[in-house]
Design a protein around this motif. Structure first.
Motif: not given
Length: 321
Positions: A153-154, A178-181, A198
């Motif tokens: 999680n980025r 990567t998963t953008h938060i 994260i």
């Protein structure tokens, strides 16, 4: 005689703005900052604004209107009176990414503003929470992300911010996912990164440095052309991914139609502020590099970044908001 009176009246009206500017400025100047108080953008506005006030002879104050990647503040500035007394802290978001990120943007980044000068440029730092991401180098981060697609999680300060876009460029060039938060600012993003909610962020050095020095975060690389004096042993992203470079910028713009004389006066005040050793030291403590420019040079940067970031946003598949 009537013709003469008409000519004199027209000449008087034409000269009125110049006469009004003869004493410019004669009241406080407001810089709208489209970010929360206390963050890097706000701190830069305050440091430079205080020094400008010494040269201009009037207070230069900041007014924070946060939200929408800076678009709320930008829209307010675009609607302000074009008299040289309301300015905007333009960013790579407000005058680079936002035109491609928002379907219904309440301002035009080019038509609604007159550039004054760039103020600073600054790289970001790639940081991980060691408990969440075991990588000690950028190469190890890439290998880890490839082995765990979508699991890293980025965080960022929001959609379209420099942190978000720097991360998207990294994902694209490294061929990882990567998963953008998206958070509402750097503070909540950093809180969750330090807390382990994260694992990764592309953050401003000023915000991340205390946590890097305490050991709570690990710095893997910086996004600029060279290592930062504040982190001399940390390499650049480009050393692992040749061609990668991402530096954010801040600059002053005024509502379109602001008299050229006011723009010139403000540009000179910026130049003097950025030449002041005290200002330079304060900016360098924030890992920001002074970057004065002419209005024309700043206008070219804005146009170039709008096109560059439009392509990045399209390639990354970031949906319009």
């Amino acid at each position: 005689m009537n013709t003469r009176r008409t000519f004199l009246a027209a000449a008087t009206l034409a000269a009125a703005p110049l006469l009004a500017l003869a004493g410019y400025p004669d009241k406080p100047i407001q810089i709208i900052v489209g970010a929360a108080a206390g963050g890097p953008t706000d701190q830069t506005a305050r440091v430079i604004g205080e020094r400008m006030s010494l040269d201009l002879g009037v207070p230069v104050v900041t007014h924070n209107i946060a939200g929408g990647g800076g678009s709320l503040g930008a829209a307010a500035a675009a609607r302000a009176r074009a008299d040289g007394y309301t300015l905007l802290m333009g960013t790579i978001s407000t005058h680079g990414a936002n035109p491609s990120l928002y379907k219904h943007l309440n301002y035009d980044a080019i038509k609604d503003f007159t550039p004054i000068s760039t103020l600073v440029t600054y790289p970001l730092v790639v940081v991980v929470n060691p408990r969440q991401v075991p990588a000690r180098t950028l190469e190890e981060l890439i290998h880890y992300a490839k082995a765990h697609p979508g699991e890293v999680n980025r965080g960022s300060a929001g959609v379209g911010t420099s942190m978000h876009l720097a991360g998207e460029l990294f994902d694209s060039m490294a061929d990882i996912k990567t998963t953008h938060i998206a958070y509402k600012g750097s503070a909540p993003s950093m809180k969750d990164l330090v807390g382990g909610q994260i694992g990764l962020s592309f953050e401003s050095l000023a915000v991340a440095l205390p946590h890097i020095r305490s050991g709570r975060l690990r710095a893997l690389a910086v996004t600029g052309d060279a290592s930062s004096p504040l982190l001399p042993d940390v390499p650049t992203v480009g050393a692992t991914l040749p061609g990668y470079r991402f530096s954010a910028w801040l600059g002053l713009v005024a509502p379109a139609g602001t008299p050229p004389e006011a723009i010139a006066r403000l540009n000179e005040a910026v130049r003097k502020a950025l030449a002041d050793p005290g200002v330079v030291a304060a900016l360098e403590a924030q890992a920001a590099e002074p970057a004065w420019s002419t209005p024309d040079e700043f206008a070219k940067l804005i146009s170039t970044d709008i096109a560059r970031l439009h392509e990045l946003i399209r390639t990354a598949g970031i949906p319009p908001q």
